[in-house]
Write a protein that holds these residues in place. Sequence first.
Motif, PDB file in Angstrom:
ATOM      1  N   LEU A  69      -2.793  -0.945  -5.469  1.00  0.00           N
ATOM      2  CA  LEU A  69      -2.669   0.143  -6.456  1.00  0.00           C
ATOM      3  C   LEU A  69      -1.290   0.170  -7.093  1.00  0.00           C
ATOM      4  O   LEU A  69      -1.123   0.616  -8.216  1.00  0.00           O
ATOM      5  N   TYR A  87      10.051  -1.403  -1.814  1.00  0.00           N
ATOM      6  CA  TYR A  87       9.992  -1.633  -0.371  1.00  0.00           C
ATOM      7  C   TYR A  87       8.590  -1.543   0.177  1.00  0.00           C
ATOM      8  O   TYR A  87       8.399  -1.527   1.380  1.00  0.00           O
ATOM      9  N   ALA A 113      -5.261   5.735   0.041  1.00  0.00           N
ATOM     10  CA  ALA A 113      -4.248   4.790  -0.455  1.00  0.00           C
ATOM     11  C   ALA A 113      -3.302   4.560   0.714  1.00  0.00           C
ATOM     12  O   ALA A 113      -2.772   5.515   1.282  1.00  0.00           O
ATOM     13  N   GLU A 158       6.100   7.959 -13.297  1.00  0.00           N
ATOM     14  CA  GLU A 158       5.477   7.008 -12.358  1.00  0.00           C
ATOM     15  C   GLU A 158       5.168   7.669 -11.017  1.00  0.00           C
ATOM     16  O   GLU A 158       4.321   7.179 -10.272  1.00  0.00           O
ATOM     17  N   ASP A 205       5.869   9.741  -3.740  1.00  0.00           N
ATOM     18  CA  ASP A 205       7.121   8.998  -3.534  1.00  0.00           C
ATOM     19  C   ASP A 205       8.297   9.891  -3.149  1.00  0.00           C
ATOM     20  O   ASP A 205       9.177  10.187  -3.971  1.00  0.00           O
TER      21      ASP A 205
HETATM   22  P1  ATP Z   1       9.484   2.798  -5.995  1.00  0.00           P
HETATM   23  O1  ATP Z   1      10.148   1.546  -5.569  1.00  0.00           O
HETATM   24  O2  ATP Z   1       9.060   2.784  -7.465  1.00  0.00           O
HETATM   25  O3  ATP Z   1      10.217   4.047  -5.644  1.00  0.00           O
HETATM   26  P2  ATP Z   1       7.779   3.088  -3.725  1.00  0.00           P
HETATM   27  O4  ATP Z   1       7.951   1.824  -2.940  1.00  0.00           O
HETATM   28  O5  ATP Z   1       8.498   4.271  -3.213  1.00  0.00           O
HETATM   29  O6  ATP Z   1       8.081   2.860  -5.255  1.00  0.00           O
HETATM   30  P3  ATP Z   1       5.472   4.649  -4.371  1.00  0.00           P
HETATM   31  O7  ATP Z   1       6.129   5.143  -5.626  1.00  0.00           O
HETATM   32  O8  ATP Z   1       5.193   5.616  -3.310  1.00  0.00           O
HETATM   33  O9  ATP Z   1       6.250   3.396  -3.774  1.00  0.00           O
HETATM   34  O10 ATP Z   1       4.134   3.909  -4.769  1.00  0.00           O
HETATM   35  C1  ATP Z   1       4.136   2.846  -5.697  1.00  0.00           C
HETATM   36  C2  ATP Z   1       2.958   3.013  -6.652  1.00  0.00           C
HETATM   37  O11 ATP Z   1       1.726   2.914  -5.922  1.00  0.00           O
HETATM   38  C3  ATP Z   1       2.886   4.379  -7.337  1.00  0.00           C
HETATM   39  O12 ATP Z   1       3.690   4.478  -8.470  1.00  0.00           O
HETATM   40  C4  ATP Z   1       1.404   4.441  -7.662  1.00  0.00           C
HETATM   41  O13 ATP Z   1       1.090   3.696  -8.802  1.00  0.00           O
HETATM   42  C5  ATP Z   1       0.766   3.797  -6.452  1.00  0.00           C
HETATM   43  N1  ATP Z   1       0.448   4.849  -5.466  1.00  0.00           N
HETATM   44  C6  ATP Z   1       1.269   5.348  -4.533  1.00  0.00           C
HETATM   45  N2  ATP Z   1       0.676   6.299  -3.800  1.00  0.00           N
HETATM   46  C7  ATP Z   1      -0.578   6.419  -4.291  1.00  0.00           C
HETATM   47  C8  ATP Z   1      -1.704   7.263  -3.966  1.00  0.00           C
HETATM   48  N3  ATP Z   1      -1.643   8.172  -2.986  1.00  0.00           N
HETATM   49  N4  ATP Z   1      -2.817   7.121  -4.697  1.00  0.00           N
HETATM   50  C9  ATP Z   1      -2.887   6.217  -5.698  1.00  0.00           C
HETATM   51  N5  ATP Z   1      -1.876   5.401  -6.045  1.00  0.00           N
HETATM   52  C10 ATP Z   1      -0.726   5.488  -5.363  1.00  0.00           C
END
Ligand code: ATP
Length: 327
Positions: free
Chosen positions: A34, A39, A55, A157, A171
């Motif tokens: 998704l 990280y 997810a 995002e 996030d």
């Molecule tokens: P970043 O490096 O951008 O901070 P991250 O590693 O912290 O990202 P998240 O932002 O939590 O990761 O998730 C990355 C992406 O995955 C989100 O922008 C979204 O597109 C998808 N995603 C995350 N959680 C969900 C969810 N619960 N349901 C659907 N899609 C999700």
Amino acid sequence: HTAHAHVHAPRSGASSPPAMRKRSPADYDFAQTLGEGSYSTVVRATDRHSDRVVAIKILDKRHIVKEKKTKYVAVEKAALTLLSRHPLVVHLLATFQDAQSLYFVLECAENGELLAYIRRAHDGLDLDAARFYAAELIIAVEYLHSMGVLHRDLKPENVLLSSDMHIKLADFGSAKLLRPESPPRPAPAAPPRDTDHGADAHVDADAAPKSTRSFVGTAEYVSPELLQDQPAGAASDVWALGCILYQMLVGRPPFKGSNDYQTFQKILKRDFIIPDRIDPDARDLIDKMLVLDPNGRISLADAKQHAFFSGFDWTTPIWDQTPPPLP
Ligand code: ATP
């Protein structure tokens, strides 16, 4: 105390009902990716026992340790545990690990990122849609602040949308917990309605620790105080919401340079233009959310009273209202 209090205890015994033991990857059917973060990888999956679509955020342990991000992972889990029963925050359903990875099982936000809808609209969402999603963001962030949490990385995002098109904030890897000493209060079925005692003020008063001074977040949405090495407070999240409101209406963020340095210069100079076509009340609210001095910036409680929201129904729980259509 863990996020999965409801799945604790008997770890052994194949005969225990699935909800009674610690989960493992074998409990899920993994499907498509998704999203990818710096990280983590987020994968759509189905719970084999309930058929529920979830997810799963998978974090590589070696990578996290190597990049010294263990603290952020702990904060993300703590914040989700504290907040995740709110209707506008993504729910954390379970956590587990194996030799390589940590797994956060999250409620799936079926309609993905708000960013995709803003992009589809080209030159901004309809006024009613922008107003509705601004209201949902204000309510969600007001709740975070009332729980002593700063998000610190609000951007389109990280605003996800459920199957019924309500927001699910995601996030919390950059979040700051201001009151880690106090035991988690259970999230209310509906968040506290009265905000006149100022959740914002409460968070601000606590926002002194040096550790809030580290740069976190994304260049386009970072507040001027963070760029000047001052602590992040509730007002820093308000700044980001001002940027998101602008982006919903205009179609692009207010501050965008050709590189991060240029973006920071624009932020520090408050160098942005609101196109003439933008509704005057929206323009005025954006202007008050994007005030350089965090102490002069509008509070979320006052933003709700702003003319942009005149006639808006703040009494019916917003997650029971029907969102205006997005493109
Ligand atoms: P970043 O490096 O951008 O901070 P991250 O590693 O912290 O990202 P998240 O932002 O939590 O990761 O998730 C990355 C992406 O995955 C989100 O922008 C979204 O597109 C998808 N995603 C995350 N959680 C969900 C969810 N619960 N349901 C659907 N899609 C999700």
